[in-house]
Design an enzyme around this catalytic site. Structure first.
Site, mmCIF file in Angstrom:
data_model
loop_
_atom_site.group_PDB
_atom_site.id
_atom_site.type_symbol
_atom_site.label_atom_id
_atom_site.label_comp_id
_atom_site.label_asym_id
_atom_site.label_seq_id
_atom_site.Cartn_x
_atom_site.Cartn_y
_atom_site.Cartn_z
ATOM 1 N N TYR A 117 -1.508 -0.066 10.427
ATOM 2 C CA TYR A 117 -1.604 -0.363 9.003
ATOM 3 C C TYR A 117 -0.357 0.121 8.255
ATOM 4 O O TYR A 117 0.207 -0.618 7.443
ATOM 5 C CB TYR A 117 -2.857 0.293 8.420
ATOM 6 C CG TYR A 117 -3.152 -0.123 6.996
ATOM 7 C CD1 TYR A 117 -3.599 -1.413 6.717
ATOM 8 C CD2 TYR A 117 -2.987 0.762 5.929
ATOM 9 C CE1 TYR A 117 -3.867 -1.808 5.419
ATOM 10 C CE2 TYR A 117 -3.256 0.367 4.629
ATOM 11 C CZ TYR A 117 -3.692 -0.915 4.379
ATOM 12 O OH TYR A 117 -3.957 -1.307 3.089
ATOM 13 N N SER B 106 0.841 -1.188 0.000
ATOM 14 C CA SER B 106 0.000 0.000 0.000
ATOM 15 C C SER B 106 0.880 1.244 0.000
ATOM 16 O O SER B 106 2.001 1.216 0.526
ATOM 17 C CB SER B 106 -0.908 0.029 1.237
ATOM 18 O OG SER B 106 -1.581 1.275 1.356
#
Length: 257
Positions: free
Chosen positions: A151, A138
């Site tokens: 995250y 990501s």
């Protein structure tokens, strides 16, 4: 790369994983569909052309993943592509004791789950001398985002892990592909209340992912506009980055994991 006929995908019950499953099934591939929501996986498999296997499991369970991999190898043979896509995301704050479990869960799923996905397939692919191990990272792993410590940390770890694996497999014929998505229309992003620039529908993202996988690129950001943003973020001095992102939008805490 030869035509793709066998693909093993984690996190296949929705979002990017489902879109990739539909893309590869339309190309005639047999799929190993992995996810926690067995009913959704069965419905997906029933809607796809071809022959597929469903594995209802949590990627945090390495033993269950190993059994699924063994079954897939026995039924279909070594996969052409293994896509470690399963991941979870939730807002986290270090100061909140209740978020310690969320940190642990995100890191176990996003990082160790990827390792456990690849581990059973490395030796068969190496022996075959070809294949793709694809990790979904990501842009959140490029710099730490406020309220997303778990995250961002997990995706930064994934990027570094995939680079290590890529070098380990250099010269074997097995390509390691790192894909860092920006904002993709999935259930994971549907809860975000802040602007998401260059938001890309999952089916369009799947087509672009598949092109990168076929090309065997070592690292790519999709969509490309977010790649430009990522490069700029790398260049920002810490004081400027801190000022700009201190008030950035944050993912809600307490989401189900």
């Amino acid at each position: 790369m030869r035509p793709v006929s066998r693909v093993f995908i984690t996190g296949a019950s929705s979002g990017i994983g489902e879109a990739l499953a539909r893309h590869y099934a339309a190309q005639g591939a047999s799929l190993g569909l992995v996810g926690r929501r067995v009913q959704a996986l069965n419905a997906l498999a029933a809607s796809l052309p071809g022959r597929h296997a469903v594995y209802g499991l949590d990627v945090a369970d390495a033993a269950a993943l190993g059994e699924a991999a063994s079954d897939f190898l026995a039924r279909f043979g070594p996969p052409d592509v293994v896509i470690a896509n399963a991941g979870v995301s939730v807002g986290t704050l270090t100061e909140m004791a209740d978020d310690l479990h969320a940190f642990e869960r995100v890191l176990r799923t996003n990082v160790l789950g990827m390792v456990a996905t690849f581990q059973p397939f490395v030796a068969p692919l190496r022996a075959r001398g070809q294949g793709r191990l694809v990790g979904i990272a990501s842009v959140a792993g490029i710099r730490g985002l406020p309220g997303a410590g778990a995250y961002s940390a997990s995706k930064a770890a994934v990027i570094a892990y995939l680079e290590s694996l890529r070098v380990e497999l250099h010269g074997t014929g097995v390509k390691v592909v790192t894909i860092a998505p920006g904002y993709i229309e999935t259930p994971m992003t549907s809860v975000n209340t802040y602007p998401m620039p260059f938001l890309l529908p999952a089916d369009q993202a799947a087509v672009r992912f598949a092109r990168a996988i076929e090309a065997g690129v070592s690292y790519t950001v999709i969509p490309w506009q977010m790649g430009v943003v990522g490069k700029l973020l790398r260049l920002l001095p810490n004081p400027l980055f801190d000022r700009l992102f201190a008030r950035a939008g944050r993912k809600p805490r307490g989401l189900p994991l």
